[in-house]
Write a protein that holds these residues in place. Sequence first.
Motif, PDB file in Angstrom:
ATOM      1  N   LYS A  11       0.814  -1.223   0.000  1.00  0.00           N
ATOM      2  CA  LYS A  11       0.000   0.000   0.000  1.00  0.00           C
ATOM      3  C   LYS A  11       0.849   1.276   0.000  1.00  0.00           C
ATOM      4  O   LYS A  11       1.863   1.379   0.676  1.00  0.00           O
ATOM      5  CB  LYS A  11      -0.982   0.065   1.176  1.00  0.00           C
ATOM      6  CG  LYS A  11      -2.084  -0.982   1.096  1.00  0.00           C
ATOM      7  CD  LYS A  11      -3.244  -0.612   2.000  1.00  0.00           C
ATOM      8  CE  LYS A  11      -4.227  -1.760   2.097  1.00  0.00           C
ATOM      9  NZ  LYS A  11      -4.960  -1.974   0.825  1.00  0.00           N
ATOM     10  N   GLN A  15      -3.422   4.812  -0.897  1.00  0.00           N
ATOM     11  CA  GLN A  15      -4.213   3.597  -0.647  1.00  0.00           C
ATOM     12  C   GLN A  15      -4.490   3.417   0.849  1.00  0.00           C
ATOM     13  O   GLN A  15      -5.555   2.965   1.250  1.00  0.00           O
ATOM     14  CB  GLN A  15      -3.461   2.365  -1.179  1.00  0.00           C
ATOM     15  CG  GLN A  15      -3.415   2.303  -2.691  1.00  0.00           C
ATOM     16  CD  GLN A  15      -2.397   1.281  -3.203  1.00  0.00           C
ATOM     17  OE1 GLN A  15      -1.447   0.921  -2.508  1.00  0.00           O
ATOM     18  NE2 GLN A  15      -2.596   0.828  -4.429  1.00  0.00           N
ATOM     19  N   THR A  16      -3.504   3.793   1.663  1.00  0.00           N
ATOM     20  CA  THR A  16      -3.682   3.675   3.109  1.00  0.00           C
ATOM     21  C   THR A  16      -4.755   4.649   3.585  1.00  0.00           C
ATOM     22  O   THR A  16      -5.577   4.323   4.444  1.00  0.00           O
ATOM     23  CB  THR A  16      -2.341   3.920   3.835  1.00  0.00           C
ATOM     24  OG1 THR A  16      -1.386   2.976   3.343  1.00  0.00           O
ATOM     25  CG2 THR A  16      -2.474   3.767   5.343  1.00  0.00           C
ATOM     26  N   ASP A  18      -7.390   5.716   1.881  1.00  0.00           N
ATOM     27  CA  ASP A  18      -8.707   5.152   1.535  1.00  0.00           C
ATOM     28  C   ASP A  18      -9.088   4.046   2.520  1.00  0.00           C
ATOM     29  O   ASP A  18     -10.224   3.954   2.980  1.00  0.00           O
ATOM     30  CB  ASP A  18      -8.693   4.559   0.113  1.00  0.00           C
ATOM     31  CG  ASP A  18      -8.591   5.648  -0.946  1.00  0.00           C
ATOM     32  OD1 ASP A  18      -8.807   6.836  -0.611  1.00  0.00           O
ATOM     33  OD2 ASP A  18      -8.279   5.314  -2.106  1.00  0.00           O
ATOM     34  N   TYR A  19      -8.110   3.211   2.813  1.00  0.00           N
ATOM     35  CA  TYR A  19      -8.324   2.075   3.727  1.00  0.00           C
ATOM     36  C   TYR A  19      -8.730   2.573   5.109  1.00  0.00           C
ATOM     37  O   TYR A  19      -9.720   2.112   5.695  1.00  0.00           O
ATOM     38  CB  TYR A  19      -7.031   1.271   3.796  1.00  0.00           C
ATOM     39  CG  TYR A  19      -7.067   0.025   4.644  1.00  0.00           C
ATOM     40  CD1 TYR A  19      -7.257  -1.229   4.063  1.00  0.00           C
ATOM     41  CD2 TYR A  19      -6.870   0.080   6.026  1.00  0.00           C
ATOM     42  CE1 TYR A  19      -7.259  -2.391   4.830  1.00  0.00           C
ATOM     43  CE2 TYR A  19      -6.875  -1.068   6.797  1.00  0.00           C
ATOM     44  CZ  TYR A  19      -7.072  -2.296   6.199  1.00  0.00           C
ATOM     45  OH  TYR A  19      -7.059  -3.437   6.970  1.00  0.00           O
ATOM     46  N   GLU A  22     -12.203   3.952   5.381  1.00  0.00           N
ATOM     47  CA  GLU A  22     -13.240   2.911   5.423  1.00  0.00           C
ATOM     48  C   GLU A  22     -13.252   2.201   6.791  1.00  0.00           C
ATOM     49  O   GLU A  22     -14.308   2.038   7.403  1.00  0.00           O
ATOM     50  CB  GLU A  22     -12.995   1.894   4.295  1.00  0.00           C
ATOM     51  CG  GLU A  22     -14.115   0.880   4.199  1.00  0.00           C
ATOM     52  CD  GLU A  22     -14.029  -0.005   2.951  1.00  0.00           C
ATOM     53  OE1 GLU A  22     -13.354   0.374   1.972  1.00  0.00           O
ATOM     54  OE2 GLU A  22     -14.648  -1.093   2.974  1.00  0.00           O
ATOM     55  N   TYR A 219      -7.501  -5.891   2.284  1.00  0.00           N
ATOM     56  CA  TYR A 219      -8.738  -5.389   1.719  1.00  0.00           C
ATOM     57  C   TYR A 219      -9.612  -4.920   2.888  1.00  0.00           C
ATOM     58  O   TYR A 219      -9.953  -5.702   3.781  1.00  0.00           O
ATOM     59  CB  TYR A 219      -9.402  -6.492   0.886  1.00  0.00           C
ATOM     60  CG  TYR A 219     -10.755  -6.158   0.340  1.00  0.00           C
ATOM     61  CD1 TYR A 219     -10.948  -5.037  -0.478  1.00  0.00           C
ATOM     62  CD2 TYR A 219     -11.862  -6.951   0.638  1.00  0.00           C
ATOM     63  CE1 TYR A 219     -12.203  -4.725  -0.963  1.00  0.00           C
ATOM     64  CE2 TYR A 219     -13.116  -6.654   0.152  1.00  0.00           C
ATOM     65  CZ  TYR A 219     -13.277  -5.534  -0.651  1.00  0.00           C
ATOM     66  OH  TYR A 219     -14.528  -5.220  -1.125  1.00  0.00           O
ATOM     67  N   ALA A 220      -9.922  -3.619   2.912  1.00  0.00           N
ATOM     68  CA  ALA A 220     -10.597  -3.028   4.070  1.00  0.00           C
ATOM     69  C   ALA A 220     -11.909  -3.748   4.395  1.00  0.00           C
ATOM     70  O   ALA A 220     -12.233  -3.966   5.564  1.00  0.00           O
ATOM     71  CB  ALA A 220     -10.846  -1.539   3.831  1.00  0.00           C
TER      72      ALA A 220
END
Length: 233
Positions: A11, A15-16, A18-19, A22, A219-220
């Motif tokens: 990541k 990306q982190t 977004d994760y 969520e 995958y969150a």
Amino acid sequence: MIIAANFKTNKTRAQTRDYMDEVNGFIRSENIKSEIMVFPPLTAFDNFGQGATLGAQNAYAVENGAFTGEIGLDQLKEFGIKTILLGHSERRHILGETQEEISFKFAYFQSLGYQIVYCIGEQLETRKAGKTALMRYIETQLVGIDMEYENLVVAYEPVWAIGTGLVPSNEDIKSIHADLRAKTSRPLLYGGSVKVSNMKEIVEIDNVDGVLVGGASLYAGNFCEMIKIAEEA
Ligand code: PGA
């Protein structure tokens, strides 16, 4: 329960972000009571708001200085990081960290009051040699470690189970965690190929106080599902 996600070398910062949006949103909306930790790569540290505790996968036992390629306390402090993973098998066996180096880092971060998630676990040949040999090996990974440190969390992760899809039997996890329980009253996590489908049975084993998840945490949506399962177990 403690549910921890170790991203390893996966990541980007974006990306982190977004994760974390969520997962933190999920923790707040579902009113999750378990302690959730996320260990992203060091380049992805940021302020992600309320929710999961952000931890470092590694740091050098120093405030700052001339240690090319390492980060120290100053860099952790900038992001309010107070949790660190130490002794992970990839650092022991791929990066060649010795028990002496690991216990030095342990003492340093203990002296600063850090929450330390301390990883131990045997390789396949030790597992094949039987329980006595296995526990004797684990003993070597506890040298120099204060097992009653108040901010300690121990993660038992058999090396042969990490990223392989292989998991010890529930009986084996139960038996090893019982032996570890005799050595510490601190929370004991299991790690190694934990995923949505085996989460419930693992967190229900005696003396398993949570899990450390690698691949399946990336995958969150999956991670949130695992948090929910642990919360309800
Ligand atoms: P895994 O990794 O869940 O991908 O097996 C666990 C870990 O190394 O912490």
